[in-house]
Design a protein around this motif. Sequence first.
Motif, PDB file in Angstrom:
ATOM      1  N   GLU A 117       0.831  -1.203   0.000  1.00  0.00           N
ATOM      2  CA  GLU A 117       0.000   0.000   0.000  1.00  0.00           C
ATOM      3  C   GLU A 117       0.868   1.257   0.000  1.00  0.00           C
ATOM      4  OE1 GLU A 117      -2.875   2.506   3.055  1.00  0.00           O
ATOM      5  OE2 GLU A 117      -2.514   0.381   3.439  1.00  0.00           O
ATOM      6  N   ALA A 118       1.899   1.279   0.845  1.00  0.00           N
ATOM      7  CA  ALA A 118       2.767   2.448   0.950  1.00  0.00           C
ATOM      8  C   ALA A 118       3.458   2.754  -0.370  1.00  0.00           C
ATOM      9  CB  ALA A 118       3.807   2.231   2.050  1.00  0.00           C
ATOM     10  N   VAL A 119       3.962   1.724  -1.053  1.00  0.00           N
ATOM     11  CA  VAL A 119       4.663   1.919  -2.317  1.00  0.00           C
ATOM     12  C   VAL A 119       3.701   2.393  -3.402  1.00  0.00           C
ATOM     13  CG1 VAL A 119       6.013   0.819  -4.126  1.00  0.00           C
ATOM     14  CG2 VAL A 119       6.421   0.213  -1.752  1.00  0.00           C
ATOM     15  N   ILE A 120       2.577   1.722  -3.539  1.00  0.00           N
ATOM     16  CA  ILE A 120       1.619   2.052  -4.605  1.00  0.00           C
ATOM     17  C   ILE A 120       1.062   3.458  -4.423  1.00  0.00           C
ATOM     18  CG2 ILE A 120      -0.643   1.492  -5.555  1.00  0.00           C
ATOM     19  CD1 ILE A 120       1.542  -0.342  -6.556  1.00  0.00           C
ATOM     20  N   LEU A 121       0.674   3.812  -3.212  1.00  0.00           N
ATOM     21  CA  LEU A 121       0.138   5.153  -2.981  1.00  0.00           C
ATOM     22  C   LEU A 121       1.221   6.210  -3.210  1.00  0.00           C
ATOM     23  CD1 LEU A 121      -2.197   4.701   0.127  1.00  0.00           C
ATOM     24  CD2 LEU A 121      -2.771   4.664  -2.303  1.00  0.00           C
ATOM     25  N   GLY A 122       2.471   5.872  -2.895  1.00  0.00           N
ATOM     26  CA  GLY A 122       3.574   6.791  -3.169  1.00  0.00           C
ATOM     27  C   GLY A 122       3.753   7.025  -4.652  1.00  0.00           C
ATOM     28  N   LEU A 123       3.620   5.968  -5.449  1.00  0.00           N
ATOM     29  CA  LEU A 123       3.778   6.074  -6.888  1.00  0.00           C
ATOM     30  C   LEU A 123       2.677   6.916  -7.531  1.00  0.00           C
ATOM     31  CD1 LEU A 123       4.823   2.412  -7.778  1.00  0.00           C
ATOM     32  CD2 LEU A 123       6.265   4.450  -7.895  1.00  0.00           C
ATOM     33  N   LEU A 124       1.519   6.967  -6.910  1.00  0.00           N
ATOM     34  CA  LEU A 124       0.403   7.723  -7.481  1.00  0.00           C
ATOM     35  C   LEU A 124       0.514   9.224  -7.233  1.00  0.00           C
ATOM     36  CD1 LEU A 124      -2.673   5.406  -6.821  1.00  0.00           C
ATOM     37  CD2 LEU A 124      -1.626   5.990  -9.014  1.00  0.00           C
ATOM     38  N   LYS A 125       1.433   9.623  -6.361  1.00  0.00           N
ATOM     39  CA  LYS A 125       1.642  11.046  -6.123  1.00  0.00           C
ATOM     40  C   LYS A 125       2.696  11.578  -7.084  1.00  0.00           C
ATOM     41  CE  LYS A 125       0.650  10.496  -1.189  1.00  0.00           C
ATOM     42  NZ  LYS A 125       1.216  10.464   0.182  1.00  0.00           N
ATOM     43  N   THR A 126       2.637  12.871  -7.384  1.00  0.00           N
ATOM     44  CA  THR A 126       3.731  13.481  -8.131  1.00  0.00           C
ATOM     45  C   THR A 126       4.946  13.522  -7.208  1.00  0.00           C
ATOM     46  OG1 THR A 126       3.292  15.748  -7.408  1.00  0.00           O
ATOM     47  CG2 THR A 126       2.075  14.949  -9.354  1.00  0.00           C
ATOM     48  N   PRO A 127       6.159  13.697  -7.761  1.00  0.00           N
ATOM     49  CA  PRO A 127       7.344  13.758  -6.889  1.00  0.00           C
ATOM     50  C   PRO A 127       7.214  14.806  -5.787  1.00  0.00           C
ATOM     51  CG  PRO A 127       8.022  13.482  -9.160  1.00  0.00           C
ATOM     52  CD  PRO A 127       6.533  13.679  -9.193  1.00  0.00           C
ATOM     53  N   ALA A 128       6.703  15.984  -6.111  1.00  0.00           N
ATOM     54  CA  ALA A 128       6.569  17.043  -5.106  1.00  0.00           C
ATOM     55  C   ALA A 128       5.516  16.690  -4.056  1.00  0.00           C
ATOM     56  CB  ALA A 128       6.229  18.371  -5.777  1.00  0.00           C
ATOM     57  N   GLN A 129       4.427  16.078  -4.489  1.00  0.00           N
ATOM     58  CA  GLN A 129       3.397  15.639  -3.542  1.00  0.00           C
ATOM     59  C   GLN A 129       3.965  14.598  -2.584  1.00  0.00           C
ATOM     60  OE1 GLN A 129       0.097  14.142  -5.858  1.00  0.00           O
ATOM     61  NE2 GLN A 129       0.010  16.009  -7.079  1.00  0.00           N
ATOM     62  N   TYR A 130       4.733  13.674  -3.129  1.00  0.00           N
ATOM     63  CA  TYR A 130       5.304  12.605  -2.302  1.00  0.00           C
ATOM     64  C   TYR A 130       6.269  13.184  -1.270  1.00  0.00           C
ATOM     65  CZ  TYR A 130       7.458   8.172  -0.971  1.00  0.00           C
ATOM     66  OH  TYR A 130       7.921   7.090  -0.259  1.00  0.00           O
ATOM     67  N   ASP A 131       7.175  14.061  -1.720  1.00  0.00           N
ATOM     68  CA  ASP A 131       8.127  14.664  -0.790  1.00  0.00           C
ATOM     69  C   ASP A 131       7.412  15.516   0.254  1.00  0.00           C
ATOM     70  OD1 ASP A 131      10.368  13.507  -1.885  1.00  0.00           O
ATOM     71  OD2 ASP A 131      10.907  15.227  -3.123  1.00  0.00           O
ATOM     72  N   ALA A 132       6.414  16.284  -0.180  1.00  0.00           N
ATOM     73  CA  ALA A 132       5.673  17.135   0.753  1.00  0.00           C
ATOM     74  C   ALA A 132       4.976  16.298   1.814  1.00  0.00           C
ATOM     75  CB  ALA A 132       4.657  17.990  -0.004  1.00  0.00           C
ATOM     76  N   SER A 133       4.370  15.184   1.407  1.00  0.00           N
ATOM     77  CA  SER A 133       3.668  14.327   2.368  1.00  0.00           C
ATOM     78  C   SER A 133       4.636  13.646   3.322  1.00  0.00           C
ATOM     79  CB  SER A 133       2.810  13.287   1.635  1.00  0.00           C
ATOM     80  OG  SER A 133       3.614  12.398   0.873  1.00  0.00           O
ATOM     81  N   GLU A 134       5.822  13.266   2.828  1.00  0.00           N
ATOM     82  CA  GLU A 134       6.839  12.663   3.686  1.00  0.00           C
ATOM     83  C   GLU A 134       7.358  13.687   4.705  1.00  0.00           C
ATOM     84  OE1 GLU A 134       8.492   9.202   3.507  1.00  0.00           O
ATOM     85  OE2 GLU A 134       6.358   9.161   3.045  1.00  0.00           O
ATOM     86  N   LEU A 135       7.552  14.922   4.256  1.00  0.00           N
ATOM     87  CA  LEU A 135       8.014  15.972   5.159  1.00  0.00           C
ATOM     88  C   LEU A 135       6.966  16.277   6.222  1.00  0.00           C
ATOM     89  CD1 LEU A 135       9.684  18.362   2.565  1.00  0.00           C
ATOM     90  CD2 LEU A 135      10.858  17.139   4.398  1.00  0.00           C
ATOM     91  N   LYS A 136       5.709  16.351   5.809  1.00  0.00           N
ATOM     92  CA  LYS A 136       4.632  16.627   6.768  1.00  0.00           C
ATOM     93  C   LYS A 136       4.551  15.521   7.808  1.00  0.00           C
ATOM     94  CE  LYS A 136       1.148  19.097   8.243  1.00  0.00           C
ATOM     95  NZ  LYS A 136       1.367  20.460   8.797  1.00  0.00           N
ATOM     96  N   ALA A 137       4.628  14.267   7.357  1.00  0.00           N
ATOM     97  CA  ALA A 137       4.576  13.135   8.282  1.00  0.00           C
ATOM     98  C   ALA A 137       5.755  13.169   9.254  1.00  0.00           C
ATOM     99  CB  ALA A 137       4.570  11.822   7.500  1.00  0.00           C
ATOM    100  N   ALA A 138       6.916  13.640   8.774  1.00  0.00           N
ATOM    101  CA  ALA A 138       8.110  13.700   9.623  1.00  0.00           C
ATOM    102  C   ALA A 138       7.974  14.730  10.733  1.00  0.00           C
ATOM    103  CB  ALA A 138       9.337  14.033   8.771  1.00  0.00           C
ATOM    104  N   MET A 139       7.095  15.706  10.525  1.00  0.00           N
ATOM    105  CA  MET A 139       6.948  16.780  11.516  1.00  0.00           C
ATOM    106  C   MET A 139       5.587  16.755  12.206  1.00  0.00           C
ATOM    107  SD  MET A 139       8.795  19.976   9.551  1.00  0.00           S
ATOM    108  CE  MET A 139       7.925  19.785   7.980  1.00  0.00           C
ATOM    109  N   LYS A 140       4.826  15.711  11.966  1.00  0.00           N
ATOM    110  CA  LYS A 140       3.476  15.627  12.521  1.00  0.00           C
ATOM    111  C   LYS A 140       3.496  14.999  13.912  1.00  0.00           C
ATOM    112  CE  LYS A 140      -1.160  14.035  11.185  1.00  0.00           C
ATOM    113  NZ  LYS A 140      -1.941  13.288  10.167  1.00  0.00           N
ATOM    114  N   GLY A 141       2.711  15.539  14.812  1.00  0.00           N
ATOM    115  CA  GLY A 141       2.583  14.949  16.144  1.00  0.00           C
ATOM    116  C   GLY A 141       3.795  15.207  17.013  1.00  0.00           C
TER     117      GLY A 141
END
Length: 362
Positions: A117-141
């Motif tokens: 699931e993690a790989v497939i959903l990552g592939l469906l994002k644009t590169p910028a979307q993927y990096d932005a979501s990874e950065l947000k998750a890294a700073m969330k909570g």
Amino acid sequence: MSTVHEILSKLSLEGDHSLPPSAYATVKAYSNFDADRDAAALETAIKTKGVDEVTIINILTNRSNEQRQDIAFAYQRRTKKVCQTANGSPPIAAQNAHLKPNELSAALKSALSGHLEAVILGLLKTPAQYDASELKAAMKGLGTDEDTLIEIICSRTNQELSEINRVYREMYKTELEKDIISDTSGDFRKLMVALAKGKRCEDTSVIDYELIDQDARELYDAGVKRKGTDVPKWINIMTERSVPHLQKVFDRYKSYSPYDMLESIKKEVKGDLENAFLNLVQCIQNKQLYFADRLYDSMKGKGTRDKVLIRIMVSRCEVDMLKIKSEFKRKYGKSLYYFIQVRFSAFFSYQLYGPLQQSSLD
């Protein structure tokens, strides 16, 4: 059940070695592409009892990111009424689908689980979307995943960082810089903010030997030569100068210092700041070797840092994975495919194992 072993192998280890030197991606545009046909096949695969994971993997790992965006739009059109331009192409609004999850992502999220699931959903994002979501998750909570923050911000180009900042703003209604400031502190914060601005000089047309010598001397004077470290000076030089210039600076630095730049960092700073400077210098010296080392570290010893492994595979498969693969084999003696196969074989089925065993993967 299909697994991350199979899909990571496809993302990282296939690739046409007859490509010109400028092409280092392992996932490329599919020549006989038909977005509607792929969308229909994915819809059938998702609705199949037990889910046809093989079809999902085969389609989405053999299409370029741009093609995957077209598939997502075609799937949306099949399952939900959306507007189109006169020629049938996605409207501007559809090109900004990152503002909310699209139908295909939602369907796959329900159908898949775990690493796949993690790989497939990552592939469906644009590169910028993927990096932005990874950065947000890294700073969330509570707490911050500094490793993720460092890896992404230290390794992206000015253009990539500009797009990440734009998309982050659209996705989360706040500035990336604001979140970095909120979640970090001290000199580490200053370094991350400076890098995230993406203001590095990119003019490489002239080699300024005088400036190379000056920067090398100033890095030495600001660190090893004195008691205490002038961190702002290090930050200014390492975040503003071009990559080719800094490569020459680090070579010249060794004529002033008894230690190379990496050794000097280890002696002068500690904690997150040390880790960030080390990652940054390694990226500047050889970005593909840096990612090869990150991949090796993610698979060595007990346990596996799957998150790091998946992120690098997804984010680099259309950028420079062939080079990363080459650096990996040169340094560690065996192919990246071998390491993934050995590391994960106990956890995975062998549905796609046969087709993956070919000389191009070694």
